[in-house]
Scaffold this motif. Sequence first.
Motif, PDB file in Angstrom:
ATOM      1  N   GLY A 136     -18.656 -53.341  20.810  1.00 13.92           N
ATOM      2  CA  GLY A 136     -17.684 -53.426  19.708  1.00 13.92           C
ATOM      3  C   GLY A 136     -16.917 -54.730  19.721  1.00 13.92           C
ATOM      4  N   THR A 137     -15.920 -54.778  18.886  1.00 16.87           N
ATOM      5  CA  THR A 137     -15.114 -55.993  18.734  1.00 16.87           C
ATOM      6  C   THR A 137     -13.647 -55.587  18.600  1.00 16.87           C
ATOM      7  N   VAL A 138     -12.769 -56.383  19.189  1.00 11.45           N
ATOM      8  CA  VAL A 138     -11.342 -56.131  18.983  1.00 11.45           C
ATOM      9  C   VAL A 138     -11.021 -56.514  17.537  1.00 11.45           C
ATOM     10  N   ALA A 139     -10.597 -55.522  16.766  1.00 10.39           N
ATOM     11  CA  ALA A 139     -10.378 -55.771  15.333  1.00 10.39           C
ATOM     12  C   ALA A 139      -8.921 -56.123  15.038  1.00 10.39           C
ATOM     13  N   GLY A 140      -8.031 -55.728  15.906  1.00  7.71           N
ATOM     14  CA  GLY A 140      -6.625 -56.023  15.644  1.00  7.71           C
ATOM     15  C   GLY A 140      -5.762 -55.678  16.831  1.00  7.71           C
ATOM     16  N   LYS A 141      -4.582 -56.265  16.839  1.00  5.67           N
ATOM     17  CA  LYS A 141      -3.646 -55.975  17.927  1.00  5.67           C
ATOM     18  C   LYS A 141      -2.241 -56.006  17.333  1.00  5.67           C
ATOM     19  N   ALA A 142      -1.403 -55.091  17.775  1.00  6.17           N
ATOM     20  CA  ALA A 142      -0.036 -55.087  17.254  1.00  6.17           C
ATOM     21  C   ALA A 142       0.919 -54.655  18.358  1.00  6.17           C
ATOM     22  N   THR A 143       2.152 -55.080  18.219  1.00  2.90           N
ATOM     23  CA  THR A 143       3.191 -54.649  19.158  1.00  2.90           C
ATOM     24  C   THR A 143       4.010 -53.583  18.445  1.00  2.90           C
ATOM     25  N   ILE A 144       4.293 -52.504  19.153  1.00  2.00           N
ATOM     26  CA  ILE A 144       5.079 -51.425  18.548  1.00  2.00           C
ATOM     27  C   ILE A 144       6.548 -51.879  18.520  1.00  2.00           C
ATOM     28  N   LYS A 145       7.112 -51.835  17.305  1.00  3.86           N
ATOM     29  CA  LYS A 145       8.462 -52.426  17.151  1.00  3.86           C
ATOM     30  C   LYS A 145       9.571 -51.389  17.178  1.00  3.86           C
ATOM     31  N   HIS A 146       9.240 -50.134  16.920  1.00  2.00           N
ATOM     32  CA  HIS A 146      10.279 -49.110  16.852  1.00  2.00           C
ATOM     33  C   HIS A 146       9.889 -47.898  17.693  1.00  2.00           C
TER      34      HIS A 146
END
Lengths: 303, 204
Positions: A277-287
């Motif tokens: 597979g491929t890393v499609a996205g990354k995010a930091t949890i803000k709340h």
Amino acid sequence: MQTSEKESIGRLLKEAEIYRSHGLLSNSRAKYLEILSMSRKSSAISKNQKFIDGIKSKIRAVEKSLDELRKRPDKPQLNQDMQALIKKLFSFSKTEAAAAIEGAVALAKFGQYEKALYEFHLLLSQGILPLVMAKNIIRCHVALKKPDAAAEEFSKWLSRDLFSFDELAQLRSFTAAAFEKEGIHTPLPELFTRPRKTFSVNKEEETFLEISAISIHLQNGPFQSENLDFEVHFQSANTVTVHLPSTRKEIAEFFVPGTRLDNIECYSPITVFRSSGTVAGKATIKHGPKRGDYTLDISIDAD
Amino acid sequence: MAIFNAKDRIIECKLVFYGPGRGGKTTNLEYIFKAFNKNTSSEMISINTMGDRTLFFDFLPLGLGKIRGCEVKIQLYTVPGQARYRSTRKLVLKGVDGVVFVADSLEVRRKANLLSLRDLADNLKSEGKNIFRIPLVMQYNKRDLEGHEVPLLPLETLDMDLNSKLKAPHFAASALKGEGVGATLKHALLLTLRRLQTDLKWTR
């Protein structure tokens, strides 16, 4: 009887007895038949009717045991304790629902169809993977040679708001194929009208297996020798979202969108399969309580 | 798939006795149950309602006590050897950490040994595991039949047939008499725990 003949037959007799005592009944039978054939060819032994009758009687006894074995059911019904043990020993997943499915599937695979039916119905009533549960229910009815029960079950699903029209169509063809495979001619109700409930699930979402956890094995880089295990928090078609605590920042930093992952073990409630597979996205949890943690979207190759 | 409970420092792993039907897998477990009963936490369970043939599996949980600060628990399983129980074998093999292959020394079982080993390799593959990489010990069972006027395969032949490529540690045994059973088990545990130490990064 010639000494050499006597010795040969004596050896063969011992061999046949050893095979018999070790439960190797076909080998034992073959040896006794060899003895019988030798005896008939020998002018000295062929007259010894008592000996020949003795060998014939041994052959009959072995054949009787073989016949009893053939007639025994492959998967006899077990008592409740044993069924509970099977369910416990073959539930591997950490999540309750996935473990419950694995336990029910194991019961079915061990031929405990009635108990498995009970478990699949329970899971269906809880709304857990309804289509998968329904297919398993059909499988159990067919294995129990109760096609009428399968057809009745399908009729019930038709009259309830549990499945979309497309899902019902899938279930019908699945049931028909299962019947055909077993040479069953029980008629199934036709699908005439589209039920009220409609789903906007696209084809890809429908066909991609539910994944409960993944294990990533990297071929190079700083995490090369580690198994990076993640529970799947969300899945949309072939993209899974996993959670990474802020304490594992170094891993989060390594996985940038576009990173290729050549070796991913995917754990679904019904199987484990290897993919890429491929890393499609990354995010930091803000709340919220997980603020600072990361989420990774990984697109699993659908091959 | 060993389970590591980091909080309570408990490791649970699974060792499967594999091999052709009537080769002595259950006899191995029965001997272990008798000989190591100090370490057993419950009765040996034979889900085998049809006399002397394993239809489902045998199960024996063993406690090894504390190793490197962790409580180590082992689950020993046997599989049904008869060819027709392939799906059951696949299921029992799920999550396996180590394998003991119990080969039958009787010459008439030569082909059955080979087929069973191939079946093991295939089933491990479908589990995402490799027979060359999994902790594996070979046991050449029924050596007590030597001198009993029954054709027996020499140890060299068994090793050449089954182990020439795998090069797994191998033990001659008589599960019926208990000879070689302890050595087989100890070596299989050693290999499995060594692997787990690496995989789980298990340190004191």
